[in-house]
Write an enzyme that holds these catalytic residues in place. Structure first.
Site, mmCIF file in Angstrom:
data_model
loop_
_atom_site.group_PDB
_atom_site.id
_atom_site.type_symbol
_atom_site.label_atom_id
_atom_site.label_comp_id
_atom_site.label_asym_id
_atom_site.label_seq_id
_atom_site.Cartn_x
_atom_site.Cartn_y
_atom_site.Cartn_z
ATOM 1 N N CYS A 162 0.808 -1.223 0.000
ATOM 2 C CA CYS A 162 0.000 0.000 0.000
ATOM 3 C C CYS A 162 0.841 1.274 0.000
ATOM 4 O O CYS A 162 0.286 2.373 -0.052
ATOM 5 C CB CYS A 162 -0.943 -0.006 1.202
ATOM 6 S SG CYS A 162 -1.964 -1.486 1.254
ATOM 7 N N HIS A 294 -3.248 7.953 5.982
ATOM 8 C CA HIS A 294 -3.408 6.634 5.348
ATOM 9 C C HIS A 294 -4.830 6.155 5.607
ATOM 10 O O HIS A 294 -5.467 5.626 4.711
ATOM 11 C CB HIS A 294 -2.362 5.674 5.901
ATOM 12 C CG HIS A 294 -2.326 4.359 5.207
ATOM 13 N ND1 HIS A 294 -2.122 4.231 3.859
ATOM 14 C CD2 HIS A 294 -2.498 3.082 5.681
ATOM 15 C CE1 HIS A 294 -2.158 2.953 3.511
ATOM 16 N NE2 HIS A 294 -2.388 2.234 4.600
ATOM 17 N N GLU A 305 -1.924 5.353 13.560
ATOM 18 C CA GLU A 305 -1.628 6.576 12.806
ATOM 19 C C GLU A 305 -1.847 7.814 13.676
ATOM 20 O O GLU A 305 -1.088 8.790 13.594
ATOM 21 C CB GLU A 305 -2.474 6.647 11.533
ATOM 22 C CG GLU A 305 -2.076 7.823 10.652
ATOM 23 C CD GLU A 305 -2.601 7.710 9.225
ATOM 24 O OE1 GLU A 305 -3.499 6.901 8.975
ATOM 25 O OE2 GLU A 305 -2.083 8.452 8.364
ATOM 26 N N LYS A 327 -9.819 7.515 1.847
ATOM 27 C CA LYS A 327 -10.326 6.153 1.586
ATOM 28 C C LYS A 327 -11.779 6.012 2.021
ATOM 29 O O LYS A 327 -12.454 5.074 1.614
ATOM 30 C CB LYS A 327 -9.445 5.115 2.288
ATOM 31 C CG LYS A 327 -8.022 5.027 1.717
ATOM 32 C CD LYS A 327 -7.183 3.990 2.451
ATOM 33 C CE LYS A 327 -5.773 3.898 1.864
ATOM 34 N NZ LYS A 327 -4.918 5.048 2.223
ATOM 35 N N PHE A 391 1.398 -3.069 4.628
ATOM 36 C CA PHE A 391 1.726 -4.378 5.186
ATOM 37 C C PHE A 391 3.213 -4.643 4.919
ATOM 38 O O PHE A 391 3.735 -4.317 3.855
ATOM 39 C CB PHE A 391 0.898 -5.469 4.502
ATOM 40 C CG PHE A 391 -0.469 -5.683 5.109
ATOM 41 C CD1 PHE A 391 -0.891 -4.994 6.228
ATOM 42 C CD2 PHE A 391 -1.343 -6.617 4.541
ATOM 43 C CE1 PHE A 391 -2.156 -5.209 6.787
ATOM 44 C CE2 PHE A 391 -2.604 -6.842 5.081
ATOM 45 C CZ PHE A 391 -3.007 -6.135 6.204
#
Length: 405
Positions: A162, A294, A305, A327, A391
């Site tokens: 990502c 993120h 985060e 997102k 990841f």
């Protein structure tokens, strides 16, 4: 060292098939997560995501070219066409040699892999399509962008899950800043709505069944969304010499490895990536007005985060900074996510509007910063960070400033 500016933007996503459509969606806080239609979902637990609607590749690519293109290459090419046209760059002669093409992608041709395995294991065929490998290879989108435009400089793909797009843009930024090339075409592309991919993400149990609510106490997980964003970078001198439109200036890039766990994030690693981006850009933490998080909508990401932003910016300034998770509107485009979110950040700086975190409900006590809930905010943004954490513990953060001449 050269100053590096963004002079062309292209976005092809479920939130809009052009930069203008994309900005209309995100600046209005409109969530486009919905039922999946391009794959069978009867046997899936997760039946939602973000797909690009009303896209017929036959209308955009000749038959001979289309036969070589997995969907992730198609999306990358569509975004690249807009970005290059927007920039006005051409690539004849030495200009082609003097342009890098660095494209991020998490997995490559997932649709092609699915089709090949179906033919082998379901239908019992002994062979697959002769273009299976050229379609699925992770550098295919990058190569097709060079071929379609005659770009003959350094070119390669970057894969870091990502964080792929942020690593790609950061690498292109370094190449232009150092003088290795004067221009770059960079960004990310991912076509992640494939049956096998959905099965894999279901199995890891981080997906929501309703919608994505980053930083909310009621969050239930992340949502996949396909898309691509490509941009052109140039030295400031090159852009000025040709009278190019300048969207924003990239000033810093920070990257770290958690070296800890394959799926669990580390707030120390993410925080250090932000600190390194600030240091690289000559920025003080108090210079930052906006952070594009993120923000996946998983508990592990959101809490980590939040801690990392506090550690990087200081608790006091972290509470003053406007933060949003894009997102929540267009899902997680995996290897393309960072490029789409840098496009959001760039447009936010350019338009003086910070897009919101959509679907925000009850605040999570462990996420106690300002996440711009549900409504966009008019504000002057002089400097911003765009975060990507992957990841494998691979963190990549870009620092961007308003261009002031």
């Amino acid at each position: 060292m050269n100053r590096v500016v963004i002079t062309g933007l292209g976005v092809f996503s479920g939130a809009g098939k052009s930069t203008q459509e994309f900005w209309q969606t995100v600046s209005n806080g409109r969530c486009v997560i919905g039922p999946l239609e391009t794959i069978p979902t009867d046997d899936l637990q997760i039946k939602i995501g973000v797909e690009i609607k009303d896209f017929d590749p036959k209308e955009h690519f000749p038959k001979k070219q289309l036969g070589l293109l997995d969907r992730f290459s198609q999306l990358g090419l569509m975004a690249a066409r807009e970005a290059i046209a927007d920039s006005g760059l051409t690539f004849e002669g030495e200009d082609g040699d003097n342009t890098a093409t660095i494209i991020g992608c998490g997995v490559g041709g997932q649709e092609t892999i699915d089709q090949a395995y179906y033919h082998i294991y379901k239908e019992g065929r002994r062979g697959v399509h002769p273009f299976t490998i050229p379609r699925l290879m992770l550098n295919a989108a990058c190569s097709h962008i060079t071929m379609e435009n005659g770009i003959t400089g350094p070119a390669y793909a970057i894969a870091s899950a990502c964080s792929s797009a942020n690593h790609a843009i950061g690498q292109a930024f370094h190449m232009v800043r150092s003088g290795l090339v004067e221009r770059a075409v960079t960004g990310g592309t991912e076509a992640c709505i494939a049956l096998g991919t959905m099965r894999g993400w279901e199995a890891i149990r981080v997906m929501t069944r309703d919608t994505c609510r980053p930083f909310s106490k009621t969050r239930t997980g992340m949502t996949l969304g396909e898309g691509a964003s490509i941009m052109t970078l140039e030295t400031l001198d090159h852009a000025k010499a040709r009278g190019a439109n300048i969207y924003a200036e990239i000033v810093g890039f920070g990257m770290t490895s958690d070296a800890m766990d394959i799926t669990m994030p580390s707030f120390e690693g993410a925080s250090k990536a932000m600190k390194f981006a600030l240091k690289d850009g000559g920025l003080d933490p108090t210079d930052i007005d906006y952070v594009n998080a993120h923000g996946t909508g998983t508990a592990a990401n959101d809490v980590t985060e939040t801690k990392s932003i506090k550690l990087a910016l200081g608790d006091g300034h972290a509470r003053k900074v406007s933060i949003s998770a894009s997102k929540s509107m267009f899902g997680h485009a995996l290897g393309a996510a960072g490029a789409m979110e840098l496009a959001v950040t760039t447009l936010a700086i350019n338009n003086g509007v910070a897009p919101p975190t959509a679907n925000f409900e009850e605040p999570d006590p462990a996420c106690d910063l300002d996440y711009i809930p549900n409504e966009a905010r008019d504000m002057k943004i002089n400097a911003a960070l765009s975060n990507s954490f992957a990841f494998g513990g691979l963190n990549a953060v870009l620092a961007v400033k308003k261009f002031n001449g």
